[in-house]
Design a protein around this motif. Sequence first.
Motif, mmCIF file in Angstrom:
data_model
loop_
_atom_site.group_PDB
_atom_site.id
_atom_site.type_symbol
_atom_site.label_atom_id
_atom_site.label_comp_id
_atom_site.label_asym_id
_atom_site.label_seq_id
_atom_site.Cartn_x
_atom_site.Cartn_y
_atom_site.Cartn_z
ATOM 1 N N THR A 122 18.470 76.398 -44.287
ATOM 2 C CA THR A 122 17.092 76.299 -44.756
ATOM 3 C C THR A 122 17.092 75.476 -46.037
ATOM 4 O O THR A 122 17.917 75.709 -46.928
ATOM 5 C CB THR A 122 16.502 77.691 -45.040
ATOM 6 O OG1 THR A 122 16.530 78.465 -43.844
ATOM 7 C CG2 THR A 122 15.067 77.583 -45.533
ATOM 8 N N VAL A 123 16.175 74.512 -46.137
ATOM 9 C CA VAL A 123 16.162 73.619 -47.287
ATOM 10 C C VAL A 123 14.931 73.873 -48.146
ATOM 11 O O VAL A 123 13.838 74.125 -47.633
ATOM 12 C CB VAL A 123 16.219 72.136 -46.839
ATOM 13 C CG1 VAL A 123 14.996 71.748 -46.021
ATOM 14 C CG2 VAL A 123 16.384 71.212 -48.035
ATOM 15 N N LEU A 124 15.122 73.857 -49.447
ATOM 16 C CA LEU A 124 14.041 73.943 -50.420
ATOM 17 C C LEU A 124 14.061 72.683 -51.265
ATOM 18 O O LEU A 124 15.126 72.219 -51.685
ATOM 19 C CB LEU A 124 14.210 75.160 -51.335
ATOM 20 C CG LEU A 124 14.202 76.546 -50.683
ATOM 21 C CD1 LEU A 124 14.489 77.607 -51.748
ATOM 22 C CD2 LEU A 124 12.874 76.819 -50.013
ATOM 23 N N HIS A 125 12.892 72.112 -51.527
ATOM 24 C CA HIS A 125 12.786 70.985 -52.438
ATOM 25 C C HIS A 125 12.706 71.530 -53.855
ATOM 26 O O HIS A 125 11.909 72.423 -54.145
ATOM 27 C CB HIS A 125 11.555 70.142 -52.121
ATOM 28 C CG HIS A 125 11.597 69.539 -50.752
ATOM 29 N ND1 HIS A 125 12.464 68.524 -50.410
ATOM 30 C CD2 HIS A 125 10.895 69.814 -49.631
ATOM 31 C CE1 HIS A 125 12.289 68.201 -49.145
ATOM 32 N NE2 HIS A 125 11.338 68.970 -48.648
ATOM 33 N N ALA A 126 13.538 71.003 -54.717
ATOM 34 C CA ALA A 126 13.636 71.544 -56.071
ATOM 35 C C ALA A 126 13.809 70.398 -57.060
ATOM 36 O O ALA A 126 13.986 69.236 -56.694
ATOM 37 C CB ALA A 126 14.805 72.523 -56.180
ATOM 38 N N ARG A 127 13.763 70.760 -58.317
ATOM 39 C CA ARG A 127 13.964 69.793 -59.402
ATOM 40 C C ARG A 127 14.879 70.417 -60.438
ATOM 41 O O ARG A 127 14.713 71.574 -60.807
ATOM 42 C CB ARG A 127 12.628 69.409 -60.044
ATOM 43 C CG ARG A 127 12.758 68.349 -61.132
ATOM 44 C CD ARG A 127 11.408 67.898 -61.645
ATOM 45 N NE ARG A 127 11.552 66.904 -62.698
ATOM 46 C CZ ARG A 127 11.735 65.617 -62.502
ATOM 47 N NH1 ARG A 127 11.799 65.153 -61.278
ATOM 48 N NH2 ARG A 127 11.846 64.774 -63.511
ATOM 49 N N GLY A 128 15.846 69.626 -60.870
ATOM 50 C CA GLY A 128 16.746 70.118 -61.903
ATOM 51 C C GLY A 128 16.037 70.251 -63.229
ATOM 52 O O GLY A 128 15.153 69.467 -63.569
ATOM 53 N N CYS A 129 16.416 71.268 -63.974
ATOM 54 C CA CYS A 129 15.844 71.469 -65.308
ATOM 55 C C CYS A 129 16.936 72.003 -66.213
ATOM 56 O O CYS A 129 17.799 72.758 -65.785
ATOM 57 C CB CYS A 129 14.658 72.440 -65.262
ATOM 58 S SG CYS A 129 15.031 74.058 -64.570
ATOM 59 N N GLY A 130 16.921 71.595 -67.479
ATOM 60 C CA GLY A 130 17.946 72.049 -68.416
ATOM 61 C C GLY A 130 19.341 71.693 -67.936
ATOM 62 O O GLY A 130 20.237 72.525 -67.942
ATOM 63 N N LEU A 131 19.541 70.420 -67.520
ATOM 64 C CA LEU A 131 20.788 70.035 -66.878
ATOM 65 C C LEU A 131 21.860 69.547 -67.850
ATOM 66 O O LEU A 131 22.942 69.174 -67.413
ATOM 67 C CB LEU A 131 20.510 68.920 -65.861
ATOM 68 C CG LEU A 131 19.696 69.334 -64.634
ATOM 69 C CD1 LEU A 131 19.329 68.098 -63.829
ATOM 70 C CD2 LEU A 131 20.472 70.304 -63.778
ATOM 71 N N LYS A 177 7.828 78.827 -70.797
ATOM 72 C CA LYS A 177 8.593 79.857 -71.510
ATOM 73 C C LYS A 177 9.990 79.996 -70.919
ATOM 74 O O LYS A 177 10.980 80.124 -71.644
ATOM 75 C CB LYS A 177 7.864 81.198 -71.461
ATOM 76 C CG LYS A 177 6.688 81.317 -72.409
ATOM 77 C CD LYS A 177 6.193 82.756 -72.459
ATOM 78 C CE LYS A 177 5.091 82.899 -73.506
ATOM 79 N NZ LYS A 177 4.628 84.309 -73.612
ATOM 80 N N VAL A 178 10.061 79.989 -69.583
ATOM 81 C CA VAL A 178 11.366 80.098 -68.933
ATOM 82 C C VAL A 178 12.219 78.879 -69.250
ATOM 83 O O VAL A 178 13.399 78.991 -69.594
ATOM 84 C CB VAL A 178 11.197 80.260 -67.410
ATOM 85 C CG1 VAL A 178 12.564 80.323 -66.728
ATOM 86 C CG2 VAL A 178 10.387 81.509 -67.092
ATOM 87 N N LEU A 179 11.623 77.691 -69.163
ATOM 88 C CA LEU A 179 12.363 76.466 -69.450
ATOM 89 C C LEU A 179 12.897 76.461 -70.877
ATOM 90 O O LEU A 179 14.025 76.033 -71.125
ATOM 91 C CB LEU A 179 11.461 75.252 -69.218
ATOM 92 C CG LEU A 179 11.214 74.878 -67.758
ATOM 93 C CD1 LEU A 179 10.100 73.843 -67.664
ATOM 94 C CD2 LEU A 179 12.479 74.344 -67.122
ATOM 95 N N ALA A 180 12.097 76.932 -71.810
ATOM 96 C CA ALA A 180 12.527 76.967 -73.211
ATOM 97 C C ALA A 180 13.749 77.855 -73.382
ATOM 98 O O ALA A 180 14.659 77.539 -74.165
ATOM 99 C CB ALA A 180 11.385 77.451 -74.096
ATOM 100 N N LEU A 181 13.789 78.971 -72.655
ATOM 101 C CA LEU A 181 14.932 79.875 -72.751
ATOM 102 C C LEU A 181 16.164 79.325 -72.040
ATOM 103 O O LEU A 181 17.302 79.608 -72.435
ATOM 104 C CB LEU A 181 14.564 81.245 -72.181
ATOM 105 C CG LEU A 181 13.574 82.046 -73.024
ATOM 106 C CD1 LEU A 181 13.115 83.289 -72.269
ATOM 107 C CD2 LEU A 181 14.211 82.459 -74.352
#
Length: 231
Positions: free
Chosen positions: A155-164, A25-29
Amino acid sequence: MPQEQQKNIALSLLCVVCDRDRSPKVLALLEGQKAFFNLVTLGEGTASNKMLNYMGLGRTEKSVFFCIMPSGIARQLMDKLDESMNLGKAGRGITFTVNVHEGCYHRPVHFTGEEDGGAVMQQQTTHDLIIVVLNRGYTEEVMDVARAAGARGGTVLHARGCGLAGAEKFFGVTIQPEKEMLMILAEVENSCAIMGEIADKLGPGTDTNAISFSVPVNGVRGFGSEMTAAK
């Protein structure tokens, strides 16, 4: 590196925390929004109690979204998230925004002003939280440059791009989805230099492809010396 003139635009860091099954739902928005970047990382809610449950942070698998976009769009998106996910009910998730102070792609740019003509409240702060978005695997190189410019740690967080798609159009480069997000707490007087050095040495056109933003923080403690909260 000299700082560019202030820009008549306000940017916000929009954060969304939700149960992992609500991520679509968040990704769709987020799709199609004029965002500089959208990142998602995985987390886990803390131990349950009445307050944490009320805030939507029980012990469940979470998705945490970090998005930087114009403040007006961020406010509209918060309304849409509230309506779509019914955030008024316990356990549905939380969302909040923080004003962005500076951004750095090729060079630092200070952001100020509201797109709708309103005023941004200015508050005296002593520290910035620098958020560096970089290709995965280059955190140590970025930290070496940041330390040489005055940073103490990160401090590092592993993340993934979305809606780029919006970010790629804005920056004119292909942005790889596998990301690391490095958070560096720095004194205000050092943050511009740190961001500038990262851009010069590990920014666009390098394998690291780092971009950075900073947001003001208040009431810092545990930073190596006794400090007083900003007033």
